[in-house]
Design a protein around this motif. Structure first.
Motif, PDB file in Angstrom:
ATOM      1  N   ARG A  22       0.831  -1.209   0.000  1.00  0.00           N
ATOM      2  CA  ARG A  22       0.000   0.000   0.000  1.00  0.00           C
ATOM      3  C   ARG A  22       0.864   1.258   0.000  1.00  0.00           C
ATOM      4  NH1 ARG A  22      -3.348  -2.749   3.964  1.00  0.00           N
ATOM      5  NH2 ARG A  22      -5.180  -3.555   2.874  1.00  0.00           N
ATOM      6  N   ARG A  26       0.965   3.941  -2.946  1.00  0.00           N
ATOM      7  CA  ARG A  26       0.610   5.354  -2.684  1.00  0.00           C
ATOM      8  C   ARG A  26       1.680   6.284  -3.239  1.00  0.00           C
ATOM      9  NH1 ARG A  26      -1.914   3.674   2.306  1.00  0.00           N
ATOM     10  NH2 ARG A  26       0.123   3.566   3.329  1.00  0.00           N
ATOM     11  N   CYS A  43      -5.371   3.871  -8.074  1.00  0.00           N
ATOM     12  CA  CYS A  43      -5.130   2.534  -7.539  1.00  0.00           C
ATOM     13  C   CYS A  43      -6.250   2.165  -6.584  1.00  0.00           C
ATOM     14  CB  CYS A  43      -3.785   2.490  -6.816  1.00  0.00           C
ATOM     15  SG  CYS A  43      -3.395   0.848  -6.171  1.00  0.00           S
ATOM     16  N   PHE A  44      -6.732   0.949  -6.721  1.00  0.00           N
ATOM     17  CA  PHE A  44      -7.811   0.470  -5.878  1.00  0.00           C
ATOM     18  C   PHE A  44      -7.433  -0.886  -5.287  1.00  0.00           C
ATOM     19  CE2 PHE A  44     -10.890   3.578  -7.317  1.00  0.00           C
ATOM     20  CZ  PHE A  44     -10.452   3.893  -8.599  1.00  0.00           C
ATOM     21  N   GLU A  45      -8.175  -1.260  -4.260  1.00  0.00           N
ATOM     22  CA  GLU A  45      -8.047  -2.619  -3.745  1.00  0.00           C
ATOM     23  C   GLU A  45      -9.307  -3.369  -4.120  1.00  0.00           C
ATOM     24  OE1 GLU A  45      -6.022  -0.975   0.334  1.00  0.00           O
ATOM     25  OE2 GLU A  45      -6.230  -3.164   0.144  1.00  0.00           O
ATOM     26  N   SER A  46      -9.185  -4.675  -4.341  1.00  0.00           N
ATOM     27  CA  SER A  46     -10.353  -5.464  -4.718  1.00  0.00           C
ATOM     28  C   SER A  46     -11.083  -5.934  -3.469  1.00  0.00           C
ATOM     29  CB  SER A  46      -9.920  -6.702  -5.525  1.00  0.00           C
ATOM     30  OG  SER A  46     -11.024  -7.600  -5.669  1.00  0.00           O
ATOM     31  N   ASN A  47     -12.389  -5.674  -3.433  1.00  0.00           N
ATOM     32  CA  ASN A  47     -13.188  -6.179  -2.308  1.00  0.00           C
ATOM     33  C   ASN A  47     -13.443  -7.674  -2.432  1.00  0.00           C
ATOM     34  OD1 ASN A  47     -13.549  -3.944  -0.665  1.00  0.00           O
ATOM     35  ND2 ASN A  47     -15.225  -3.146  -1.930  1.00  0.00           N
ATOM     36  N   ALA A  48     -13.202  -8.204  -3.617  1.00  0.00           N
ATOM     37  CA  ALA A  48     -13.492  -9.637  -3.828  1.00  0.00           C
ATOM     38  C   ALA A  48     -12.243 -10.500  -3.642  1.00  0.00           C
ATOM     39  CB  ALA A  48     -14.039  -9.842  -5.236  1.00  0.00           C
TER      40      ALA A  48
ATOM     41  N   ARG B   6     -17.433   1.338  -8.032  1.00  0.00           N
ATOM     42  CA  ARG B   6     -16.668   1.091  -9.266  1.00  0.00           C
ATOM     43  C   ARG B   6     -16.244  -0.374  -9.286  1.00  0.00           C
ATOM     44  NH1 ARG B   6     -12.482   5.857 -10.630  1.00  0.00           N
ATOM     45  NH2 ARG B   6     -12.371   4.624 -12.533  1.00  0.00           N
ATOM     46  N   VAL B   8     -14.130  -3.424 -11.776  1.00  0.00           N
ATOM     47  CA  VAL B   8     -13.376  -3.878 -12.948  1.00  0.00           C
ATOM     48  C   VAL B   8     -13.525  -5.394 -12.989  1.00  0.00           C
ATOM     49  CG1 VAL B   8     -10.997  -4.385 -13.679  1.00  0.00           C
ATOM     50  CG2 VAL B   8     -11.682  -2.023 -13.221  1.00  0.00           C
ATOM     51  N   THR B  10     -12.397  -8.941 -15.374  1.00  0.00           N
ATOM     52  CA  THR B  10     -11.620  -9.481 -16.494  1.00  0.00           C
ATOM     53  C   THR B  10     -12.222 -10.832 -16.872  1.00  0.00           C
ATOM     54  OG1 THR B  10     -10.006 -10.410 -14.930  1.00  0.00           O
ATOM     55  CG2 THR B  10      -9.477  -8.281 -15.896  1.00  0.00           C
ATOM     56  N   VAL B  56     -15.234  -2.143 -17.385  1.00  0.00           N
ATOM     57  CA  VAL B  56     -14.972  -1.032 -16.452  1.00  0.00           C
ATOM     58  C   VAL B  56     -16.326  -0.397 -16.156  1.00  0.00           C
ATOM     59  CG1 VAL B  56     -13.733   1.147 -16.096  1.00  0.00           C
ATOM     60  CG2 VAL B  56     -12.676  -0.686 -17.438  1.00  0.00           C
ATOM     61  N   ILE B  91     -14.183 -10.605 -10.890  1.00  0.00           N
ATOM     62  CA  ILE B  91     -14.985  -9.391 -10.710  1.00  0.00           C
ATOM     63  C   ILE B  91     -14.461  -8.668  -9.472  1.00  0.00           C
ATOM     64  CG2 ILE B  91     -17.290  -8.466 -10.267  1.00  0.00           C
ATOM     65  CD1 ILE B  91     -18.455 -10.854 -11.760  1.00  0.00           C
ATOM     66  N   HIS B  92     -13.912  -7.482  -9.685  1.00  0.00           N
ATOM     67  CA  HIS B  92     -13.300  -6.725  -8.582  1.00  0.00           C
ATOM     68  C   HIS B  92     -14.120  -5.471  -8.243  1.00  0.00           C
ATOM     69  CE1 HIS B  92      -9.695  -9.202  -8.731  1.00  0.00           C
ATOM     70  NE2 HIS B  92      -9.530  -8.928  -9.999  1.00  0.00           N
ATOM     71  N   PRO B  93     -14.997  -5.548  -7.235  1.00  0.00           N
ATOM     72  CA  PRO B  93     -15.568  -4.304  -6.711  1.00  0.00           C
ATOM     73  C   PRO B  93     -14.409  -3.513  -6.103  1.00  0.00           C
ATOM     74  CG  PRO B  93     -16.746  -6.245  -5.882  1.00  0.00           C
ATOM     75  CD  PRO B  93     -15.461  -6.720  -6.486  1.00  0.00           C
ATOM     76  N   LEU B  94     -14.297  -2.258  -6.428  1.00  0.00           N
ATOM     77  CA  LEU B  94     -13.080  -1.509  -6.067  1.00  0.00           C
ATOM     78  C   LEU B  94     -13.312  -0.608  -4.860  1.00  0.00           C
ATOM     79  CD1 LEU B  94     -11.967  -0.381  -9.647  1.00  0.00           C
ATOM     80  CD2 LEU B  94     -11.297  -2.439  -8.390  1.00  0.00           C
ATOM     81  N   ARG B  95     -12.316  -0.572  -3.970  1.00  0.00           N
ATOM     82  CA  ARG B  95     -12.330   0.443  -2.915  1.00  0.00           C
ATOM     83  C   ARG B  95     -11.013   1.200  -3.035  1.00  0.00           C
ATOM     84  NH1 ARG B  95     -11.041  -4.195   0.106  1.00  0.00           N
ATOM     85  NH2 ARG B  95      -9.106  -4.026   1.317  1.00  0.00           N
ATOM     86  N   PRO B  96     -11.040   2.465  -2.725  1.00  0.00           N
ATOM     87  CA  PRO B  96      -9.818   3.257  -2.878  1.00  0.00           C
ATOM     88  C   PRO B  96      -8.669   2.656  -2.067  1.00  0.00           C
ATOM     89  CG  PRO B  96     -11.710   4.672  -2.483  1.00  0.00           C
ATOM     90  CD  PRO B  96     -12.180   3.263  -2.259  1.00  0.00           C
ATOM     91  N   LEU B  97      -7.458   2.872  -2.529  1.00  0.00           N
ATOM     92  CA  LEU B  97      -6.272   2.372  -1.846  1.00  0.00           C
ATOM     93  C   LEU B  97      -6.274   2.838  -0.389  1.00  0.00           C
ATOM     94  CD1 LEU B  97      -3.505   0.979  -2.241  1.00  0.00           C
ATOM     95  CD2 LEU B  97      -2.568   3.224  -2.857  1.00  0.00           C
ATOM     96  N   GLY B  98      -6.108   1.910   0.508  1.00  0.00           N
ATOM     97  CA  GLY B  98      -6.173   2.207   1.954  1.00  0.00           C
ATOM     98  C   GLY B  98      -5.005   3.060   2.418  1.00  0.00           C
TER      99      GLY B  98
END
Lengths: 98, 98
Positions: A22, A26, A43-48, B6, B8, B10, B56, B91-98
């Motif tokens: 991370r 950043r 840049c994102f993190e995957s919740n899945a 958001r 993404v 593949t 996307v 399937i990646h539900p995205l969350r902002p970089l922590g």
């Protein structure tokens, strides 16, 4: 003006390296967003998939993206990612659905 | 108003199915873009991995995305994708970089 280039990349990392990754990402995002040909770079993190990071990028040109790949901050992040990877990094330069 | 979501995704497919997959994904995109909670929904092909398609997406809410997953056009595209897949759909539900 040449066509913008959109890119999605997925970076699978081992969760125990999450904090170092991370921090490295950043720094990468902050430096990259200052690059001249960078239109968007997030840049994102995957919740899945815990430990998987997703880059969503847009470049003014192929030349801008090529220059980015040779920057010191890209070299720096590869040092951090090297020991942390849990699979292949997939970099997808995108073209619209045919 | 809840936070936009958001995503993404593949989708690796076998190149011999490319035409059927393209047609199915074109129909999916056209139908999905009409959905009320759909903020953005675009499909691309990967220049680095032939046969890999990249979605996307941006949704007005989790509820909007959940409703999308139950639409007839999603059921329809899974019929096309089923025999064409060359790997796991990510399937990646995205969350902002922590």
């Amino acid at each position: 003006m040449s066509q913008h280039l959109r890119v999605v990349a997925t970076i699978p990392t081992a969760p125990e390296h999450a904090e170092a990754v991370r921090a490295g990402l950043r720094d990468l995002v902050a430096a990259t967003q200052q690059e001249e040909g960078c239109v968007a770079y997030d840049c994102f993190e995957s919740n899945a998939a815990p430990g998987t990071f997703v880059m969503v990028e847009e470049w003014a040109s192929q030349e801008a993206m090529d220059a980015h790949m040779k920057t010191p901050h890209m070299a720096e992040v590869f040092k951090v990612l090297g020991p942390a990877l849990a699979g292949d990094v997939a970099i997808h330069p995108l073209r619209p659905l045919g």
